[in-house]
Write a protein that holds these residues in place. Structure first.
Motif, PDB file in Angstrom:
ATOM      1  N   ASP A  51      78.530  33.619  73.054  1.00  0.00           N
ATOM      2  CA  ASP A  51      77.214  32.971  72.993  1.00  0.00           C
ATOM      3  C   ASP A  51      77.179  31.934  74.114  1.00  0.00           C
ATOM      4  O   ASP A  51      76.942  32.290  75.274  1.00  0.00           O
ATOM      5  CB  ASP A  51      76.999  32.369  71.601  1.00  0.00           C
ATOM      6  CG  ASP A  51      75.562  31.921  71.360  1.00  0.00           C
ATOM      7  OD1 ASP A  51      74.869  31.618  72.352  1.00  0.00           O
ATOM      8  OD2 ASP A  51      75.114  31.834  70.206  1.00  0.00           O
ATOM      9  N   TYR A  56      69.860  34.364  66.539  1.00  0.00           N
ATOM     10  CA  TYR A  56      71.093  34.279  65.756  1.00  0.00           C
ATOM     11  C   TYR A  56      71.335  35.618  65.063  1.00  0.00           C
ATOM     12  O   TYR A  56      70.453  36.139  64.378  1.00  0.00           O
ATOM     13  CB  TYR A  56      71.031  33.141  64.728  1.00  0.00           C
ATOM     14  CG  TYR A  56      72.430  32.714  64.360  1.00  0.00           C
ATOM     15  CD1 TYR A  56      73.110  31.764  65.132  1.00  0.00           C
ATOM     16  CD2 TYR A  56      73.090  33.295  63.292  1.00  0.00           C
ATOM     17  CE1 TYR A  56      74.407  31.416  64.838  1.00  0.00           C
ATOM     18  CE2 TYR A  56      74.397  32.948  62.991  1.00  0.00           C
ATOM     19  CZ  TYR A  56      75.043  32.006  63.767  1.00  0.00           C
ATOM     20  OH  TYR A  56      76.335  31.661  63.480  1.00  0.00           O
ATOM     21  N   VAL A  57      72.522  36.181  65.256  1.00  0.00           N
ATOM     22  CA  VAL A  57      72.820  37.525  64.752  1.00  0.00           C
ATOM     23  C   VAL A  57      73.998  37.499  63.785  1.00  0.00           C
ATOM     24  O   VAL A  57      74.810  36.566  63.810  1.00  0.00           O
ATOM     25  CB  VAL A  57      73.102  38.502  65.920  1.00  0.00           C
ATOM     26  CG1 VAL A  57      71.837  38.782  66.710  1.00  0.00           C
ATOM     27  CG2 VAL A  57      74.195  37.974  66.847  1.00  0.00           C
ATOM     28  N   ASP A  75      79.036  36.117  61.360  1.00  0.00           N
ATOM     29  CA  ASP A  75      78.486  35.593  60.109  1.00  0.00           C
ATOM     30  C   ASP A  75      77.269  34.724  60.362  1.00  0.00           C
ATOM     31  O   ASP A  75      77.051  34.225  61.473  1.00  0.00           O
ATOM     32  CB  ASP A  75      79.540  34.741  59.375  1.00  0.00           C
ATOM     33  CG  ASP A  75      79.779  33.414  60.073  1.00  0.00           C
ATOM     34  OD1 ASP A  75      80.046  33.431  61.296  1.00  0.00           O
ATOM     35  OD2 ASP A  75      79.666  32.358  59.423  1.00  0.00           O
ATOM     36  N   TYR A  77      81.525  26.689  65.053  1.00  0.00           N
ATOM     37  CA  TYR A  77      80.216  26.724  64.380  1.00  0.00           C
ATOM     38  C   TYR A  77      80.305  26.261  62.924  1.00  0.00           C
ATOM     39  O   TYR A  77      79.382  25.640  62.425  1.00  0.00           O
ATOM     40  CB  TYR A  77      79.584  28.120  64.479  1.00  0.00           C
ATOM     41  CG  TYR A  77      78.995  28.366  65.850  1.00  0.00           C
ATOM     42  CD1 TYR A  77      77.639  28.245  66.083  1.00  0.00           C
ATOM     43  CD2 TYR A  77      79.817  28.670  66.927  1.00  0.00           C
ATOM     44  CE1 TYR A  77      77.106  28.450  67.350  1.00  0.00           C
ATOM     45  CE2 TYR A  77      79.306  28.869  68.201  1.00  0.00           C
ATOM     46  CZ  TYR A  77      77.947  28.756  68.411  1.00  0.00           C
ATOM     47  OH  TYR A  77      77.428  28.950  69.665  1.00  0.00           O
ATOM     48  N   LYS A 127      75.326  37.458  74.165  1.00  0.00           N
ATOM     49  CA  LYS A 127      73.952  36.988  73.913  1.00  0.00           C
ATOM     50  C   LYS A 127      73.312  36.595  75.245  1.00  0.00           C
ATOM     51  O   LYS A 127      73.900  35.848  76.025  1.00  0.00           O
ATOM     52  CB  LYS A 127      73.965  35.800  72.938  1.00  0.00           C
ATOM     53  CG  LYS A 127      72.618  35.521  72.341  1.00  0.00           C
ATOM     54  CD  LYS A 127      72.616  34.321  71.409  1.00  0.00           C
ATOM     55  CE  LYS A 127      73.177  34.621  70.043  1.00  0.00           C
ATOM     56  NZ  LYS A 127      72.893  33.530  69.079  1.00  0.00           N
TER      57      LYS A 127
HETATM   58  O1  HPA Z   1      74.458  34.437  66.942  1.00  0.00           O
HETATM   59  C1  HPA Z   1      75.588  34.224  66.428  1.00  0.00           C
HETATM   60  N1  HPA Z   1      75.953  34.826  65.265  1.00  0.00           N
HETATM   61  C2  HPA Z   1      77.143  34.613  64.666  1.00  0.00           C
HETATM   62  N2  HPA Z   1      78.072  33.812  65.166  1.00  0.00           N
HETATM   63  C3  HPA Z   1      77.783  33.173  66.314  1.00  0.00           C
HETATM   64  N3  HPA Z   1      78.539  32.327  67.033  1.00  0.00           N
HETATM   65  C4  HPA Z   1      77.820  31.977  68.086  1.00  0.00           C
HETATM   66  N4  HPA Z   1      76.616  32.576  68.089  1.00  0.00           N
HETATM   67  C5  HPA Z   1      76.563  33.348  66.976  1.00  0.00           C
END
Ligand code: HPA
Ligand SMILES: O=P(O)(O)OC[C@H]1O[C@H](OP(=O)(O)OP(=O)(O)O)[C@H](O)[C@@H]1O
Length: 197
Positions: free
Chosen positions: A107, A157-158, A164, A75, A135
């Protein structure tokens, strides 16, 4: 709340508090102990997000085990994932070992799928996975599920409990969903319309 100082975290909504996280970790620890107690497993935290869940889970596992880590990311401070980039592999030999990979969130599943694949190819005897958060959506890579799941979150998104949002919020002692306008703006690469806040 203190997160309001960070523009991306402003207006976040508490989804699971620390009590719920602790209950979930207690249950996960019981399930893991049933399956892996007596097998001297190698527990591998996935850096960076897996650091806090692994750190909280380990003292709940009351049997002999070893600990190492793997660092893989996809990410890179964005709200959507790209290809998996490897930064560090475990230095503990994994051939013939029973592994438990611990991460903060499952995720789309590409991260865990890549890690499972790499460790199986490297000769691990078994590879199990534990995630604090799963998720809920139908975009999982090949329908991947984790063996041990703490809590579910909806498709938002959490951050918090290790997770983070653009590098911030890992230290929050609960699980928060970011403001949907901010998430939407990130998806469409626009400035969020959050003037009234
Ligand atoms: O929703 C998310 N939050 C934080 N990190 C992540 N990596 C994949 N999805 C998320
Ligand atoms: O199931 P996926 O869609 O693959 O996403 C889950 C992964 O994404 C996050 O890591 P990230 O790449 O943000 O790195 P980080 O651990 O440094 O936060 C999280 O910690 C998981 O490892």
């Amino acid at each position: 709340m203190p997160w309001d100082d960070a523009p991306d975290l402003r207006g976040a909504e508490l989804i699971h508090d620390q009590w719920a996280i602790d209950q979930a970790l207690d249950r996960m620890a019981r399930e893991i102990t049933q399956d892996l107690g007596g097998r001297n497993p190698l527990i591998l935290g996935v850096m960076i997000g897996g650091m806090i869940p692994a750190g909280r889970l380990l003292p709940r596992l009351d049997f002999p085990l070893e600990v190492d880590y793997v660092h893989a990311t996809r990410y890179r401070n964005e709200l959507s994932g790209e290809e998996l980039v490897w930064h560090a592999l475990p230095t503990t030999p994994i051939e013939g070992r029973d592994l438990l990979v611990v991460d903060d969130i499952l995720d789309e599943g590409n991260t865990l799928a890549g890690i499972i694949d790499a460790f199986r190819s490297a000769g691990a005897r078994s590879v199990r996975t534990a995630v604090l958060v799963d998720k809920r959506h139908d975009r999982k890579y090949q329908g991947l599920c984790a063996d041990y799941v703490g809590l579910e979150v909806e498709d938002r998104y959490v951050f918090g409990a290790g997770m983070d949002c653009r590098g911030l919020g890992r230290n929050a002692d609960g699980i928060y969903a970011i403001d949907q306008r901010i998430e939407q703006a990130a998806k469409t690469q626009q400035e969020p319309d959050t003037e009234e806040r």
